[in-house]
Design a protein around this motif. Structure first.
Motif, PDB file in Angstrom:
ATOM      1  N   ARG A  92      34.995  70.785  49.655  1.00  0.00           N
ATOM      2  CA  ARG A  92      35.186  70.112  48.479  1.00  0.00           C
ATOM      3  C   ARG A  92      36.271  70.381  47.755  1.00  0.00           C
ATOM      4  NH1 ARG A  92      32.025  66.820  50.245  1.00  0.00           N
ATOM      5  NH2 ARG A  92      29.812  66.595  49.852  1.00  0.00           N
TER       6      ARG A  92
ATOM      7  N   PHE B  16      37.513  62.327  55.687  1.00  0.00           N
ATOM      8  CA  PHE B  16      36.206  61.731  55.824  1.00  0.00           C
ATOM      9  C   PHE B  16      35.293  62.964  56.545  1.00  0.00           C
ATOM     10  CE2 PHE B  16      33.326  59.908  59.210  1.00  0.00           C
ATOM     11  CZ  PHE B  16      32.196  59.793  58.343  1.00  0.00           C
TER      12      PHE B  16
ATOM     13  N   ALA C 282      33.879  61.990  41.772  1.00  0.00           N
ATOM     14  CA  ALA C 282      34.548  61.511  43.315  1.00  0.00           C
ATOM     15  C   ALA C 282      34.150  62.399  44.382  1.00  0.00           C
ATOM     16  CB  ALA C 282      36.047  61.652  42.878  1.00  0.00           C
ATOM     17  N   GLU C 283      34.033  63.674  44.055  1.00  0.00           N
ATOM     18  CA  GLU C 283      33.757  64.639  45.014  1.00  0.00           C
ATOM     19  C   GLU C 283      32.135  64.617  45.351  1.00  0.00           C
ATOM     20  OE1 GLU C 283      35.472  66.953  46.716  1.00  0.00           O
ATOM     21  OE2 GLU C 283      37.295  66.334  45.763  1.00  0.00           O
TER      22      GLU C 283
ATOM     23  N   ARG D 134      37.629  52.583  51.897  1.00  0.00           N
ATOM     24  CA  ARG D 134      39.053  52.846  52.500  1.00  0.00           C
ATOM     25  C   ARG D 134      39.092  51.719  53.677  1.00  0.00           C
ATOM     26  NH1 ARG D 134      39.417  59.317  52.340  1.00  0.00           N
ATOM     27  NH2 ARG D 134      40.194  59.503  50.320  1.00  0.00           N
TER      28      ARG D 134
ATOM     29  N   VAL E 202      32.835  56.434  50.932  1.00  0.00           N
ATOM     30  CA  VAL E 202      34.368  56.525  50.617  1.00  0.00           C
ATOM     31  C   VAL E 202      35.236  55.960  51.766  1.00  0.00           C
ATOM     32  CG1 VAL E 202      36.323  58.035  50.309  1.00  0.00           C
ATOM     33  CG2 VAL E 202      34.118  58.797  49.065  1.00  0.00           C
ATOM     34  N   LYS E 203      34.856  56.201  52.930  1.00  0.00           N
ATOM     35  CA  LYS E 203      35.455  55.625  54.037  1.00  0.00           C
ATOM     36  C   LYS E 203      35.200  54.492  54.168  1.00  0.00           C
ATOM     37  CE  LYS E 203      33.464  55.870  58.101  1.00  0.00           C
ATOM     38  NZ  LYS E 203      33.244  54.568  58.583  1.00  0.00           N
TER      39      LYS E 203
ATOM     40  N   THR F 189      28.524  66.266  62.222  1.00  0.00           N
ATOM     41  CA  THR F 189      29.068  67.024  60.938  1.00  0.00           C
ATOM     42  C   THR F 189      27.471  67.322  60.462  1.00  0.00           C
ATOM     43  OG1 THR F 189      29.088  64.971  59.857  1.00  0.00           O
ATOM     44  CG2 THR F 189      31.064  65.717  60.875  1.00  0.00           C
ATOM     45  N   THR F 190      27.920  67.846  59.097  1.00  0.00           N
ATOM     46  CA  THR F 190      26.588  68.148  58.320  1.00  0.00           C
ATOM     47  C   THR F 190      25.897  66.823  57.762  1.00  0.00           C
ATOM     48  OG1 THR F 190      27.841  68.829  56.736  1.00  0.00           O
ATOM     49  CG2 THR F 190      27.201  70.547  58.209  1.00  0.00           C
ATOM     50  N   LEU F 191      26.465  65.750  58.085  1.00  0.00           N
ATOM     51  CA  LEU F 191      25.999  64.338  57.254  1.00  0.00           C
ATOM     52  C   LEU F 191      24.679  64.361  57.870  1.00  0.00           C
ATOM     53  CD1 LEU F 191      28.807  61.859  57.430  1.00  0.00           C
ATOM     54  CD2 LEU F 191      27.670  62.772  55.281  1.00  0.00           C
TER      55      LEU F 191
ATOM     56  N   PRO G 197      30.235  60.578  51.593  1.00  0.00           N
ATOM     57  CA  PRO G 197      31.742  60.493  52.435  1.00  0.00           C
ATOM     58  C   PRO G 197      31.813  59.171  53.104  1.00  0.00           C
ATOM     59  CG  PRO G 197      30.920  62.651  52.819  1.00  0.00           C
ATOM     60  CD  PRO G 197      29.920  61.717  51.897  1.00  0.00           C
ATOM     61  N   VAL G 198      30.836  58.710  53.541  1.00  0.00           N
ATOM     62  CA  VAL G 198      30.584  57.710  54.388  1.00  0.00           C
ATOM     63  C   VAL G 198      31.038  56.493  53.627  1.00  0.00           C
ATOM     64  CG1 VAL G 198      29.355  55.808  55.867  1.00  0.00           C
ATOM     65  CG2 VAL G 198      28.833  58.425  55.940  1.00  0.00           C
TER      66      VAL G 198
ATOM     67  N   LEU H 100      30.708  61.819  45.753  1.00  0.00           N
ATOM     68  CA  LEU H 100      30.407  60.359  46.321  1.00  0.00           C
ATOM     69  C   LEU H 100      30.294  60.677  47.959  1.00  0.00           C
ATOM     70  CD1 LEU H 100      33.088  58.128  44.915  1.00  0.00           C
ATOM     71  CD2 LEU H 100      30.762  58.119  44.599  1.00  0.00           C
TER      72      LEU H 100
ATOM     73  N   ARG I  13      35.009  65.956  54.506  1.00  0.00           N
ATOM     74  CA  ARG I  13      33.857  65.724  53.169  1.00  0.00           C
ATOM     75  C   ARG I  13      32.465  65.719  53.988  1.00  0.00           C
ATOM     76  NH1 ARG I  13      35.243  62.530  48.489  1.00  0.00           N
ATOM     77  NH2 ARG I  13      37.535  61.999  48.546  1.00  0.00           N
ATOM     78  N   SER I  14      32.398  65.297  55.097  1.00  0.00           N
ATOM     79  CA  SER I  14      31.214  65.130  55.818  1.00  0.00           C
ATOM     80  C   SER I  14      30.858  66.767  56.139  1.00  0.00           C
ATOM     81  CB  SER I  14      31.542  64.560  57.359  1.00  0.00           C
ATOM     82  OG  SER I  14      31.672  63.369  56.913  1.00  0.00           O
ATOM     83  N   PHE I  15      31.689  67.527  56.339  1.00  0.00           N
ATOM     84  CA  PHE I  15      31.512  69.186  56.623  1.00  0.00           C
ATOM     85  C   PHE I  15      31.264  69.668  55.136  1.00  0.00           C
ATOM     86  CE2 PHE I  15      32.853  68.687  61.104  1.00  0.00           C
ATOM     87  CZ  PHE I  15      31.857  69.197  61.657  1.00  0.00           C
TER      88      PHE I  15
END
Lengths: 496, 348
Positions: free
Chosen positions: B106, B98, A11-12, A23, A19-20, A104-106, A16-17, A14, B101-103
């Protein structure tokens, strides 16, 4: 405990996009209503079929029911997943939410992948909701297990639709959304009758024919190649201007003709026989070459006029490395030179076609494609030229003038006296005239006219390239590692 | 962390949105960024937040270039835009989750960060509400929480108080003061200058993309009134300006927050009828007297400017002369007056 920790770790990890997206999908009221309606409709259909129909031995009703459910699922998937992805992405872009995700860091690729993964999981959800009713159809007789392979045909189409939705949404522009819907309707018009025809053929238990698997393989490969292109273009659209955002698309387009050869190899190995149409492979290869050659100059139009210092920081200091870096990372210049490098490939691959000397058809198609490609190249180059030379007119107006004047002028002497000017020279003067004339004449005297058309287009393309040459050389002179040393970020800032 | 904007320019076609501006500031301080509409504030802020690219010049965070290393800079910069969170079908905590997580946060670290930020921004009761159901003030709080979720060292805010009611503004001011005490550098643009005046240590003023003035509030007031800046500001800001050509916010220890520089004192004196004129003349002889006006033959309004000690001496002589003092006020020029004096209201 181990299982819980394992699931927790998954789950961690995954996206983030993704997961969003999940949802958002499951909290969207329209989505929930759609799902509910789908279940109710299927239930009613099942009741109707089981009570009102009398099934015959060969189970035609079962097949019809099966097709109905499959296509309902496909259409719903496109509506909910592809259109949904397009709409939400476009809204995020216009609401500037995408900007904040980019802060973000994405990475941009994670954002596009997350969108795609979300839509794919929703497609799987819709099809899994259909499973009980597919089972019912199976037990209501007549549905061969092999015919379920029809769904394999649908999958790449759904993925491509979703990718096209993500690509259209990445612009965040209403007019692109409208174009996307027009494309979607057009695709439905083409796709649905084709799918039904295909389904009818499959129902004749022909699914184990090697042709079926061959066509399926080609479909998947073509879908893969187009899908990667859409992915990279979406990436380019959302990437920040300071990055060399067209680089992945340029590398991919340059590699595409070679990649096609690699992808076609298994087909050759598995299915090629003495009677196999070898020229088909050549045409596929040629088609991808043509695609790359035509699209690469257009990419230049979406690149920033000047590179950011970030791009120069990655420039190697030796000449060879610098030249290579220049080809792929120099804004418009590389996008103009790269197609010239691909151009010899179709010629080198002619032996692959094993053309019959008596059959003119391959030459007609080759000639047609050559003309089309060079024409597209000309239009792109003229656009680049107008943009680079910073003429007072907007680029689109300049291009229209260029194309219109260049094509109307040669018609005037023709209208006065057709014999006064040799048509051969007309073809060289006017690009559109030469294209139209050649295409019309292709079927009568293919070799000669195609060659003339190609020559004419190449002359115009050559002139345009020559006009662009000073700008390209200037860009190469400036394309070097910056002189000033720059302080690298600390460990705390990089997070490594 | 030192934030330095150096020779920054941004050109859109023929419009010069930002024209070679330079300034810097350090952590623990709040700096206002003010200018008329269309002055180039948002453009500058977007470049500082790595959302846009400068045509020339750069922004450095502890010497690290935002142009070359935007990914690294994003870890230390939080950006709160002027627009509100717009995601649909998502709850407040999911939205913050969100971004956490994006940063790259964890597990327990993310849970802790989320809980901390929800407590700090007082979003506890709203955490399960959908974003679309929130009021503007609540959305602003969510936006602030998003900007702070990765615990940045520099917080850049674009019009954070726009459209907020007085209570929400007060809450925002309180939060910003707490953040400054946590040694974060805060850089915010706003049109509500009275809000800035209450919380800012310094300001950067731009108009038509050009830097008009930058410094601590004392510096700015001194520039306008032609007075001498207080020693603390003078020592820190001027060498910086001379050394690197910037306007010199760097290293300026925080001037006492909420106080703009004194512009002297206003005194209203009551004299016996007909004796106001001699008092006026007497006051005018004093070198610190800026102006003296008479009202109704028995009232004298005087403005005396100088250091606190000098002003005290003058006021002492007034009391010693046995005159009746009706009112005695310390004069302060507000940020708004300062803004009106420095800018001309031109737009591009």
């Amino acid at each position: 405990m181990i299982g819980k920790a394992f699931i927790g770790n998954i789950a961690e990890s995954l996206n983030p996009v993704f997961v969003k997206e999940m949802r958002q999908y499951f909290q969207n009221r329209r989505m929930v209503v759609f799902m509910g309606l789908l279940l109710v409709a299927q239930f009613i259909c099942t009741l109707f079929f089981s009570s009102a129909m009398t099934f015959d031995a060969d189970g035609e009703e079962g097949v019809a029911f099966f097709l109905l459910i499959i296509f309902a699922g496909a259409i719903l998937s496109v509506l909910i997943c592809a259109v949904g992805a397009e709409q939400r992405f476009a809204e995020e872009r216009s609401d500037k939410e995408l900007n904040y995700a980019m802060l973000t860091t994405l990475k941009p690729s994670s954002i596009i992948m997350g969108k795609l993964e979300g839509a794919m999981v929703m497609i799987l959800c819709i099809f899994s909701m259909l499973l009980p009713f597919l089972t019912a159809a199976y037990f209501m007789r007549g549905l061969s297990a092999a015919s379920l392979l029809l769904t394999l045909y649908l999958f790449p189409v759904l993925v491509l639709h979703t990718l096209a939705g993500v690509f259209a949404g990445s612009f965040g522009q209403k007019w692109i959304t409208i174009l996307y819907f027009i494309g979607l309707v057009n695709s439905a018009f083409g796709f649905v009758p084709l799918a039904f025809t295909l389904a009818e053929e499959l129902m004749d238990s022909a699914v184990l024919d090697p042709v079926f698997w061959g066509m399926l393989l080609i479909e998947y490969e073509v879908a893969f190649l187009i899908g990667v292109m859409l992915f990279l273009l979406s990436l380019a659209v959302i990437s920040p201007p300071m990055s060399n955002r067209m680089l992945p698309a340029k590398v991919y387009l340059f590699a595409l003709p070679f990649l096609t050869l690699v992808l076609m190899a298994p087909y050759y190995i598995l299915f090629a026989g003495p009677d196999y149409p070898h020229e088909m492979f050549y045409f596929i290869e040629f088609l991808f070459c043509a695609f790359s050659i035509a699209v690469l100059p257009f990419i230049a139009l979406f690149e920033t006029p000047t590179n950011s210092i970030r791009v120069y920081m990655k420039c190697p200091r030796n000449f060879f490395g610098r030249a290579l870096h220049f080809l792929f990372s120099s804004g418009f210049s590389g996008s103009v030179i790269l197609p010239v490098l691909i151009l010899p490939l179709p010629v080198l691959l002619i032996p692959l076609g094993r053309f019959s000397p008596t059959d003119p058809a391959p030459y007609v198609v080759c000639g047609f494609l050559c003309i089309l490609v060079t024409f597209l190249g000309e239009v792109a180059l003229s656009l680049i030229l107008s943009w680079r030379t910073r003429l007072p007119l907007p680029a689109w107006l300049w291009t229209i003038l260029f194309v219109v004047i260049g094509n109307i002028l040669p018609w005037i002497p023709v209208a006065i006296n057709e014999d006064t000017l040799p048509q051969h020279s007309l073809r060289i003067i006017s690009m559109l005239f030469s294209q139209t004339y050649c295409i019309l004449e292709c079927f009568d005297e293919p070799k000669e006219v195609c060659f003339q058309g190609l020559c004419a287009s190449l002359v115009v393309t050559g002139v345009l390239l020559l006009l662009l040459l000073p700008a390209i050389l200037k860009a190469f002179r400036l394309h070097r590692f910056p002189e000033n040393e720059v302080k690298p970020p600390t460990k705390e800032m990089t997070g490594k | 962390m030192k934030t330095e904007v150096r020779n920054l320019s941004r050109i859109f076609g023929k419009t010069v949105a930002v024209d070679n501006i330079s300034f810097s500031f350090e952590d623990g301080n709040i700096f206002g960024f003010i200018g008329p509409n269309g002055a180039g504030k948002t453009t500058t802020i977007r470049i500082m937040a790595t959302l846009d690219l400068a045509t020339s010049g750069d922004v450095f965070y502890d010497g690290v270039s935002a142009t070359l290393y935007p990914e690294a800079v994003r870890r230390v910069v939080g950006y709160m835009p002027d627009s509100l969170p717009g995601y649909k079908d998502i709850q407040v905590w999911e939205y913050l989750d969100f971004f956490a997580r994006s940063f790259g946060l964890r597990g327990a670290e993310r849970t802790r960060a989320l809980n901390d930020i929800v407590d700090f921004t007082n979003l506890g009761e709203l955490r399960n509400k959908f974003l679309f159901a929130l009021s503007k003030g609540m959305k602003q709080r969510v936006s602030l929480a998003r900007a702070l979720i990765h615990n940045p060292k520099v917080l850049i805010m674009d019009e954070p108080a726009a459209g907020l009611d007085p209570r929400a503004r007060h809450e925002l001011r309180t939060l910003l003061k707490i953040l400054a005490e946590q040694k974060k550098a805060i850089f915010l643009s706003s049109h509500i200058l009275s809000e800035l005046q209450d919380i800012c240590d310094g300001a950067v003023i731009i108009e038509q993309g050009k830097l008009l003035s930058a410094g601590t509030l004392n510096d700015l007031l001194s520039q306008v009134t032609g007075g001498t800046p207080p020693p603390a500001a003078a020592e820190s800001a001027v060498p910086q300006a001379q050394a690197d050509g910037t306007s010199g916010l760097s290293g300026a220890p925080a001037a006492p927050r909420t106080q703009a520089a004194p512009q002297g004192v206003s005194i209203i004196l009551k004299t016996p009828r007909g004796e106001a004129e001699p008092v006026r003349l007497k006051l005018l002889e004093h070198p610190l007297t800026r102006s003296v006006d008479l009202f109704d033959d028995d009232e004298v309004h005087a403005v005396i400017a100088g250091s606190d000690a000098e002003v005290s001496r003058v006021v002492g002589t007034v009391f010693a002369a046995g005159l009746t003092v009706l009112s005695f006020n310390r004069n302060q020029m507000g940020l708004e007056e300062l803004f009106m004096k420095i800018t001309q209201g031109k737009v591009q």
